[in-house]
Scaffold this active site. Structure first.
Site, PDB file in Angstrom:
ATOM      1  N   ASP A   1       0.810  -1.225   0.000  1.00 59.25           N
ATOM      2  CA  ASP A   1       0.000   0.000   0.000  1.00 59.25           C
ATOM      3  C   ASP A   1       0.843   1.275   0.000  1.00 59.25           C
ATOM      4  O   ASP A   1       0.402   2.320   0.487  1.00 59.25           O
ATOM      5  CB  ASP A   1      -0.966   0.027   1.203  1.00 59.25           C
ATOM      6  N   ARG A   2       2.075   1.170  -0.494  1.00 55.11           N
ATOM      7  CA  ARG A   2       2.981   2.328  -0.598  1.00 55.11           C
ATOM      8  C   ARG A   2       3.370   2.904   0.778  1.00 55.11           C
ATOM      9  O   ARG A   2       3.826   4.041   0.858  1.00 55.11           O
ATOM     10  CB  ARG A   2       2.365   3.462  -1.442  1.00 55.11           C
TER      11      ARG A   2
END
Ligand SMILES: Cc1cc2nc3c(=O)[nH]c(=O)nc-3n(C[C@H](O)[C@H](O)[C@H](O)COP(=O)(O)O)c2cc1C
Length: 224
Positions: A202-203
């Site tokens: 999710d970065r």
């Protein structure tokens, strides 16, 4: 049979990479796992990188800049990691001219298959003649001949002219030693700043920044 609905097409000539979306699933990098010295951390990570068997593991992007701040970047091969990162090149090239005028540079190792990146920034010094000679002698004959024939970063009319220069040097040296050109040399970037980056889901990546603190290093976590 009806055609499947096609995605809207970007305007002609646009390379739209929005849909290229890899998720970085690595288990993460924890403060407790970091070496105190970023070069030790680099060496540990480099072993992981070599194990991936990439072509070519030594490649790194090297950024230099003119004194008034115009940057340029290109890949080089790191040939030695001691208290800094050493690389070899033609010192009369664009990068060489920029380093002569502004002896600061940045490196970025992009180890994407491991979801890792290492950045290093710092002053750059010329390697000694002895260090450069030792590496020059280790280069294959053909590479040495090409280095003599090429004034790196200068324009040339065409490929044929380049090969003619190479053939002339090759004929002149025969099987004998190839003398290192005066301008061919090496540099060491001694980092005063190193960042290690580990991609996460999710970065929400892990980043740690090493900065010099006295004789040692301070380490801070950065937001992704
Ligand atoms: C993977 C890779 C490795 C390279 N390694 C070197 C190197 O070690 N030394 C070098 O002078 N150029 C190397 N080059 C070529 C440079 O990227 C660059 O074209 C050249 O050094 C001239 O750069 P400049 O005009 O900015 O000085 C490499 C290129 C690639 C793609």
């Amino acid at each position: 049979m009806s055609e499947p609905p096609s995605a809207p097409r970007p305007p002609h000539g646009v390379l739209d990479l929005t849909a290229v979306r890899e998720d970085y699933q690595a288990t993460g990098l924890h403060r407790a796992d970091l070496a105190d010295d970023p070069l030790d951390q680099f060496r540990a990570w480099y072993a992981d990188w070599e194990a991936v068997d990439p072509f070519d593991p030594a490649a790194v992007a090297l950024a230099t800049a003119t004194p008034d701040g115009r940057p340029s970047v290109r890949f080089v091969l790191v040939r030695r990691v001691d208290h800094g990162f050493c690389f070899f090149t033609d010192t009369t090239s664009r990068k060489g001219e920029e380093l002569a005028a502004n002896p600061q540079a940045a490196l970025c190792f992009g180890w994407i298959p491991l979801s890792r990146q290492v950045r290093a920034v710092g002053p750059v010094e010329r390697l000694s003649d002895a260090e450069v000679d030792a590496y020059w002698e280790a280069r294959p004959h053909g590479s040495r001949v090409s280095a003599v024939a090429s004034a790196q970063s200068q324009p040339i009319a065409d490929r044929a002219a380049l090969e003619t220069r190479r053939d002339e040097v090759a004929a002149a040296v025969g099987d004998g030693p190839v003398e290192r050109p005066e301008g061919w040399g090496g540099y060491r970037l001694t980092p005063d700043e190193v960042e290690v980056w580990q991609g996460r889901a999710d970065r929400l990546h892990d980043r740690f920044l090493y900065t010099r603190a006295g004789d040692g290093w301070a380490i801070q976590r950065l937001m992704p």
